[in-house]
Motif scaffolding. Sequence first.
Motif, PDB file in Angstrom:
ATOM      1  N   ILE A  63       0.848  -1.198   0.000  1.00  0.00           N
ATOM      2  CA  ILE A  63       0.000   0.000   0.000  1.00  0.00           C
ATOM      3  C   ILE A  63       0.883   1.249   0.000  1.00  0.00           C
ATOM      4  N   ALA A  64       0.775   2.021  -1.061  1.00  0.00           N
ATOM      5  CA  ALA A  64       1.515   3.292  -1.113  1.00  0.00           C
ATOM      6  C   ALA A  64       0.750   4.345  -0.328  1.00  0.00           C
ATOM      7  N   ILE A  65       1.484   5.153   0.407  1.00  0.00           N
ATOM      8  CA  ILE A  65       0.888   6.332   1.048  1.00  0.00           C
ATOM      9  C   ILE A  65       1.507   7.533   0.344  1.00  0.00           C
ATOM     10  N   LEU A  66       0.749   8.141  -0.558  1.00  0.00           N
ATOM     11  CA  LEU A  66       1.263   9.328  -1.259  1.00  0.00           C
ATOM     12  C   LEU A  66       1.015  10.516  -0.354  1.00  0.00           C
ATOM     13  N   ASN A  67       2.110  11.079   0.147  1.00  0.00           N
ATOM     14  CA  ASN A  67       1.989  12.107   1.177  1.00  0.00           C
ATOM     15  C   ASN A  67       2.454  13.455   0.645  1.00  0.00           C
ATOM     16  N   THR A  68       1.588  14.458   0.710  1.00  0.00           N
ATOM     17  CA  THR A  68       1.919  15.791   0.206  1.00  0.00           C
ATOM     18  C   THR A  68       2.380  16.721   1.338  1.00  0.00           C
ATOM     19  N   TRP A  69       2.970  16.138   2.378  1.00  0.00           N
ATOM     20  CA  TRP A  69       3.559  16.937   3.456  1.00  0.00           C
ATOM     21  C   TRP A  69       4.805  17.653   2.949  1.00  0.00           C
ATOM     22  N   SER A  70       5.050  18.880   3.455  1.00  0.00           N
ATOM     23  CA  SER A  70       6.381  19.499   3.325  1.00  0.00           C
ATOM     24  C   SER A  70       6.472  20.626   4.339  1.00  0.00           C
ATOM     25  N   ASP A  71       7.689  21.116   4.539  1.00  0.00           N
ATOM     26  CA  ASP A  71       7.893  22.230   5.471  1.00  0.00           C
ATOM     27  C   ASP A  71       7.295  23.532   4.943  1.00  0.00           C
ATOM     28  N   LEU A  72       6.918  23.575   3.671  1.00  0.00           N
ATOM     29  CA  LEU A  72       6.315  24.789   3.113  1.00  0.00           C
ATOM     30  C   LEU A  72       4.855  24.572   2.741  1.00  0.00           C
ATOM     31  N   SER A  73       4.212  23.636   3.430  1.00  0.00           N
ATOM     32  CA  SER A  73       2.782  23.444   3.227  1.00  0.00           C
ATOM     33  C   SER A  73       2.104  23.434   4.592  1.00  0.00           C
ATOM     34  N   PRO A  74       1.837  24.635   5.152  1.00  0.00           N
ATOM     35  CA  PRO A  74       1.315  24.728   6.519  1.00  0.00           C
ATOM     36  C   PRO A  74       0.011  23.961   6.717  1.00  0.00           C
ATOM     37  N   HIS A  93      -0.655  21.215   5.620  1.00  0.00           N
ATOM     38  CA  HIS A  93      -0.324  19.785   5.689  1.00  0.00           C
ATOM     39  C   HIS A  93       0.704  19.485   6.786  1.00  0.00           C
ATOM     40  N   ALA A  94       0.862  20.407   7.739  1.00  0.00           N
ATOM     41  CA  ALA A  94       1.922  20.259   8.740  1.00  0.00           C
ATOM     42  C   ALA A  94       1.778  18.977   9.564  1.00  0.00           C
ATOM     43  N   HIS A  95       0.568  18.450   9.654  1.00  0.00           N
ATOM     44  CA  HIS A  95       0.310  17.275  10.489  1.00  0.00           C
ATOM     45  C   HIS A  95       0.344  15.965   9.684  1.00  0.00           C
ATOM     46  N   LEU A  96       0.658  16.037   8.420  1.00  0.00           N
ATOM     47  CA  LEU A  96       0.459  14.841   7.587  1.00  0.00           C
ATOM     48  C   LEU A  96       1.532  13.769   7.766  1.00  0.00           C
ATOM     49  N   ARG A  97       2.666  14.132   8.362  1.00  0.00           N
ATOM     50  CA  ARG A  97       3.633  13.059   8.673  1.00  0.00           C
ATOM     51  C   ARG A  97       3.042  12.118   9.722  1.00  0.00           C
ATOM     52  N   GLU A  98       2.436  12.730  10.768  1.00  0.00           N
ATOM     53  CA  GLU A  98       1.803  11.901  11.815  1.00  0.00           C
ATOM     54  C   GLU A  98       0.629  11.120  11.224  1.00  0.00           C
ATOM     55  N   ARG A  99      -0.106  11.761  10.299  1.00  0.00           N
ATOM     56  CA  ARG A  99      -1.251  11.037   9.714  1.00  0.00           C
ATOM     57  C   ARG A  99      -0.773   9.863   8.874  1.00  0.00           C
ATOM     58  N   ALA A 100       0.381   9.998   8.229  1.00  0.00           N
ATOM     59  CA  ALA A 100       0.916   8.856   7.461  1.00  0.00           C
ATOM     60  C   ALA A 100       1.209   7.694   8.413  1.00  0.00           C
ATOM     61  N   ASP A 101       1.692   8.018   9.612  1.00  0.00           N
ATOM     62  CA  ASP A 101       1.938   6.963  10.602  1.00  0.00           C
ATOM     63  C   ASP A 101       0.630   6.283  11.001  1.00  0.00           C
ATOM     64  N   ALA A 102      -0.425   7.090  11.138  1.00  0.00           N
ATOM     65  CA  ALA A 102      -1.730   6.503  11.488  1.00  0.00           C
ATOM     66  C   ALA A 102      -2.222   5.598  10.367  1.00  0.00           C
ATOM     67  N   VAL A 103      -2.021   6.033   9.126  1.00  0.00           N
ATOM     68  CA  VAL A 103      -2.423   5.192   7.986  1.00  0.00           C
ATOM     69  C   VAL A 103      -1.650   3.869   8.042  1.00  0.00           C
ATOM     70  N   LYS A 104      -0.359   3.960   8.319  1.00  0.00           N
ATOM     71  CA  LYS A 104       0.469   2.740   8.384  1.00  0.00           C
ATOM     72  C   LYS A 104      -0.072   1.768   9.431  1.00  0.00           C
ATOM     73  N   ARG A 105      -0.467   2.312  10.583  1.00  0.00           N
ATOM     74  CA  ARG A 105      -1.034   1.449  11.642  1.00  0.00           C
ATOM     75  C   ARG A 105      -2.203   0.650  11.092  1.00  0.00           C
ATOM     76  N   GLY A 106      -3.066   1.349  10.360  1.00  0.00           N
ATOM     77  CA  GLY A 106      -4.247   0.681   9.815  1.00  0.00           C
ATOM     78  C   GLY A 106      -3.875  -0.370   8.777  1.00  0.00           C
ATOM     79  N   VAL A 107      -2.921  -0.037   7.929  1.00  0.00           N
ATOM     80  CA  VAL A 107      -2.498  -0.982   6.881  1.00  0.00           C
ATOM     81  C   VAL A 107      -1.939  -2.248   7.529  1.00  0.00           C
ATOM     82  N   LEU A 108      -1.084  -2.068   8.521  1.00  0.00           N
ATOM     83  CA  LEU A 108      -0.452  -3.227   9.179  1.00  0.00           C
ATOM     84  C   LEU A 108      -1.503  -4.083   9.878  1.00  0.00           C
TER      85      LEU A 108
END
Length: 555
Positions: free
Chosen positions: A26-37, A39-54
């Motif tokens: 399962i790919a998680i295409l994440n549009t997080w970056s330091d210049l996308s305010p 999306h500032a929380h999307l790194r943590e959300r990618a971790d939550a997605v991973k939990r669900g996938v696993l």
Amino acid sequence: MRAFAHRQRMQQMGLRREEFMGRPVIAILNTWSDLSPCHAHLRERADAVKRGVLRAGGFPVELPALSLGEVMVKPTTMLYRNLLAMEAEELLRQHPIDGAVLIGGCDKTGPGLIMGAVSMDLPVIFCPAGPMLNGRWRGTKVGAGTHTRKYWDEYRAGHIGERDMVEIEGVSTRSPGTCNTMGTASTMTSIIDALGLTLPGASSIPAMDAAHPRMASACGERIVDMVWEDLKPSRILSQGSLRNALHVDVALGGSTNAAVHLVAMARRAGLAIDLDDLDAAARRTPVLANIFPAGDALMEDFYFAGGVLGLMTRLTDRLDLDALNVTGGTLRDALARARVDDDDVIRPLDRPVTTAPAIAVLTGNLAPDGAVIKPSAASPALLTHRGRAIVFDGHADFNKRLDDPSLDIDETCVLVLRGAGPVGAPGMPEWGALALPKALIRKGVRDMVRISDARMSGTHYGTCVLHVAPESHVGGPLALLRTGDEIVLDVPNRRLDMLVPDEEIARRRAAWTPPPSNYARGYTALFQRHVTQADKGCDFDFLEAGAPTPEPDIY
Ligand code: FES
């Protein structure tokens, strides 16, 4: 041999064979970056997605994608929406991926990710970034974008000072998450929800609510089953789901940008849609969501009122309740427990926020292929107007001359900006809510008729005619208009005309020469060569629906 090398390289990263063998990737295409305010929380959300996938027995891999922070990208993220769409499609094609969770939300990331995923047609779920928390300044609700413009005008008029502006800066965008008004992000994530490509109702959950990471985890869990079920966008998207999206858009009082993105997404899916469909939906369904800029609430209020599912319970006679969504169930199932808890924020059909439609599509000798206006965020008195054109050639010319004391202008004039379309600007920036002359603002003028081939932020307001097609740069009639020509705007009859005789228009056309292209190389040159006009969705001509791209050869 190829599979052997894949297994070898996964183990190079410290993974045991048992952790990935036999599991959907399962790919998680994440549009997080330091210049996308937003999306500032999307790194943590990618971790939550991973939990669900696993948890569901899949194997998650995170792939960064173009982040497109709306306010940070110059000249406009619209220049790069198609680049994100290409990136999303090719990321899914080039890697050994079985399904994907797409994380985004700031204006262009939703449509960009969906356009790419629809073209690739693997099972996908869109995980929306969620709106930011409500803002407040001195007891008044402050909405991202809407109040930026409002207070900027008050500042220019001298009604508030610099210290006030510094305070407002600090309180109006209060947390990570997308704009809390009914801007393009809220419009597009709700539309993607209505299309059936998010978990039902996910688009309304505030970014900082604990329900948000739970939703992200649920996306991860569900996508694994979607892979086993082979539930792809081509099975979910239909004329029915498109109809649902159209009615949700206009009931929200959605951003005019939806007129571009929805057309582009639908055309990728091979669905039939044009601007007239939007106009027809807006004539039938009034604005029910009482959210800035058409109303006076914010997205957090909308969530507590019932969110997009609550809104859809008001529209059931217009919707295709059999339309599928990513759960594998129907919209009818999704609405079974939905309700409205605040009638003021989500109005009933007999008490809309305004009787003015969310969008109107205009045609006439100034816009043969169409133009759009948002009557619900315009001044009613200006929706029928005749005035003298003041024409500006590009944004630099506008900035230079707007406040020139020698400019012969009053509030009955029509401000016209050309050279701001998809090819001309390039990228069709959100310049369409043109600033008013300082002298008129000081006199108390807060709105004038404005016309351009540009777009306007969904958070903005005013009597702004946008997306004039064809644009001036490619020879649309806007290119032939001159300062002093009379313009007639007639929104009730959906007309936009210049009162210039046909023979004179023909004379001007014969004398017109196309402006030179200012980009000879790079992505922008590619963009200018291939972008379609606003009424076609501004996609690249070579990316619209067509024969499927063959899978790459592997050795
Ligand atoms: Fe990101 Fe408005 S700036 S959603």
